[in-house]
Design a protein around this motif. Structure first.
Motif, PDB file in Angstrom:
ATOM      1  N   ARG A 171      53.734  73.610 -97.491  1.00  9.64           N
ATOM      2  CA  ARG A 171      52.475  74.100 -96.927  1.00  9.64           C
ATOM      3  C   ARG A 171      51.820  75.112 -97.872  1.00  9.64           C
ATOM      4  N   ARG A 172      52.633  75.926 -98.530  1.00 10.59           N
ATOM      5  CA  ARG A 172      52.070  76.884 -99.481  1.00 10.59           C
ATOM      6  C   ARG A 172      51.405  76.152-100.645  1.00 10.59           C
ATOM      7  N   ASP A 232      50.182  73.140-100.541  1.00 12.53           N
ATOM      8  CA  ASP A 232      48.969  72.500-100.017  1.00 12.53           C
ATOM      9  C   ASP A 232      47.811  73.493 -99.979  1.00 12.53           C
ATOM     10  N   ARG A 233      48.102  74.734 -99.532  1.00 13.20           N
ATOM     11  CA  ARG A 233      47.037  75.745 -99.494  1.00 13.20           C
ATOM     12  C   ARG A 233      46.545  76.069-100.900  1.00 13.20           C
ATOM     13  N   SER A 293      44.386  73.222-102.096  1.00 14.93           N
ATOM     14  CA  SER A 293      43.074  73.239-101.446  1.00 14.93           C
ATOM     15  C   SER A 293      42.200  74.357-102.002  1.00 14.93           C
ATOM     16  N   ASP A 294      42.810  75.545-102.165  1.00 19.06           N
ATOM     17  CA  ASP A 294      42.054  76.668-102.730  1.00 19.06           C
ATOM     18  C   ASP A 294      41.597  76.351-104.150  1.00 19.06           C
TER      19      ASP A 294
END
Length: 403
Positions: free
Chosen positions: A176-177, A179-180, A183-184
């Motif tokens: 999840r980290r 993925d963030r 995305s960022d």
């Protein structure tokens, strides 16, 4: 028992006869020898009884009917948290990984004693009722922020044992980290490219319309368009550079590189920029070679990024000092020191993040892409080196590479 008594009686009679024979004058040695032979014959005829304990049929049947010991022995080797629940959502067993992640759950306690999320409890109850597997994401903030993918599925009953359900926890915090971060990164890259593209489009439309016959406006607009195109080119080059570094980040370089000529080469290449900014680059290098394992082109990029940033953001101090230290029994260090305005302490830990800027307007005015220190960090990670940043407001900053 009767056979044992008869043998003892026979031995007693043999002893009486032996004593009587000795009393009658026979040789004591002959009588003793005969007595021993007769005793041996009697002992040989005695049957050997081996006592074999009868199996505890009650215990064996109970184990065979209870599948828990066998299942637990198999699941205990897993490195992810696992709980075994019965049809009442009562904890029947947990492995060591679950103890570390969730704490010790007393056997026989209800699942809600530890996990009070309504979503998890509803998922467990639904699976118990329907027998169909389910999964859900669950976040925990204490003692640290973690994200788990919880999955529950029924276990096939073994030998008519009780109905059991396997609840597993897969830690997906790192996914999840990432993925963030991805995305960022895409959002920031899109934003950085959108601005110069919009600028280029606006000037092109102006030159095709109102400024079609205005040569002075065309000349000014073309200069701005060139600056915007150059900015996009730098951004694309930096993005490609980051991608290449990520592909080979796990491969440590094995070439020997002398840092003295590397620093000298970068100083010579940046002299025009330094003169334009009114900054003097001063080198403090040892006389002997200072060699490290590395990739020369990548180390040039590291030193160039640090000195260029010092010149741009510390130009008020007029001097940029570069130190190369090679002390005995100490790691090799390259330090770039400026005497500019310094960096507020709250920004220092985030300087190597992609597109992070202390001042967006200041960075863009100095033609920065926001990726320079991120590239430095990736290169140093590949070289098994560290970047240490010290800064004090009003006194300047020091960026040190420690090999």
């Amino acid at each position: 028992m009767a056979a044992v008594r008869r043998e003892w009686l026979l031995l007693f009679l043999l002893t009486v006869v032996a004593v009587a024979a000795v009393a009658a004058g026979l040789s004591w040695y002959v009588v003793a020898g005969a007595w021993l032979i007769l005793v041996a014959i009697v002992a040989a005829r005695r049957p050997v009884v081996v006592s074999v304990p009868e199996p505890d049929e009650t215990e064996e049947d109970e184990f065979s009917r209870d599948p828990l010991p066998g299942i637990a022995a198999t699941l205990s080797a897993l490195d992810i948290p696992v709980l075994l629940l019965n049809a009442e959502a009562v904890v029947r067993w947990e492995n060591k990984a679950a103890e570390r992640a969730l704490g010790l759950l007393p056997i026989g306690s209800h699942l809600s004693a530890r996990l009070r999320s309504p979503g998890i409890l509803d998922m467990v109850n639904e699976t118990i009722a329907t027998g169909e597997p389910n999964q859900i994401e669950h976040s925990e903030r204490l003692p640290s922020e973690r994200v788990y993918l919880l999955r529950i599925a029924p276990i096939e009953p073994v030998d008519a044992g009780e109905e059991l359900f396997l609840l597993s926890f897969r830690d997906i915090s790192e996914l999840r980290r990432l993925d963030r971060m991805r995305s960022d990164f895409v959002a920031n890259a899109s934003h950085e490219l959108r601005t110069p593209l919009a600028s280029l489009r606006g000037f092109i439309e102006t030159m095709q319309g109102p400024a079609r016959s205005d040569d002075a406006a065309k000349e000014r607009f073309l200069g701005i368009m060139l600056d915007q195109a150059t900015r996009m080119s730098r951004l694309v080059d930096d993005l490609l550079s980051l991608s290449r570094l990520e592909l080979k980040s796990h491969i440590a370089p094995d070439q020997s590189v002398d840092l003295r000529p590397v620093i000298g080469h970068v100083r010579d290449a940046l002299l025009p920029l330094a003169e334009e900014l009114g900054v003097e680059i001063r080198l403090y290098l040892p006389d002997e070679k200072v060699e490290v394992l590395g990739d020369r082109d990548e180390l040039v990029e590291v030193v160039e990024n640090l000195i260029e940033n010092a010149c741009k953001y510390g130009q008020e101090g007029k001097f940029v000092d570069v130190f190369l230290r090679n002390e005995p029994s100490q790691p090799v260090e390259v330090s770039v020191v400026d005497r500019g305005p310094g960096i507020p302490a709250e920004h220092v830990p985030r300087l190597t993040e992609r597109f992070y800027r202390v001042s967006v307007a200041d960075s863009r005015s100095k033609k920065g892409t926001g990726l320079g220190l991120a590239i430095v960090k990736h290169i140093l990670t590949r070289h098994r080196a560290r970047l240490i940043v010290k800064s004090e407001l009003g006194k300047g900053s020091e960026f040190t590479v420690r090999f």
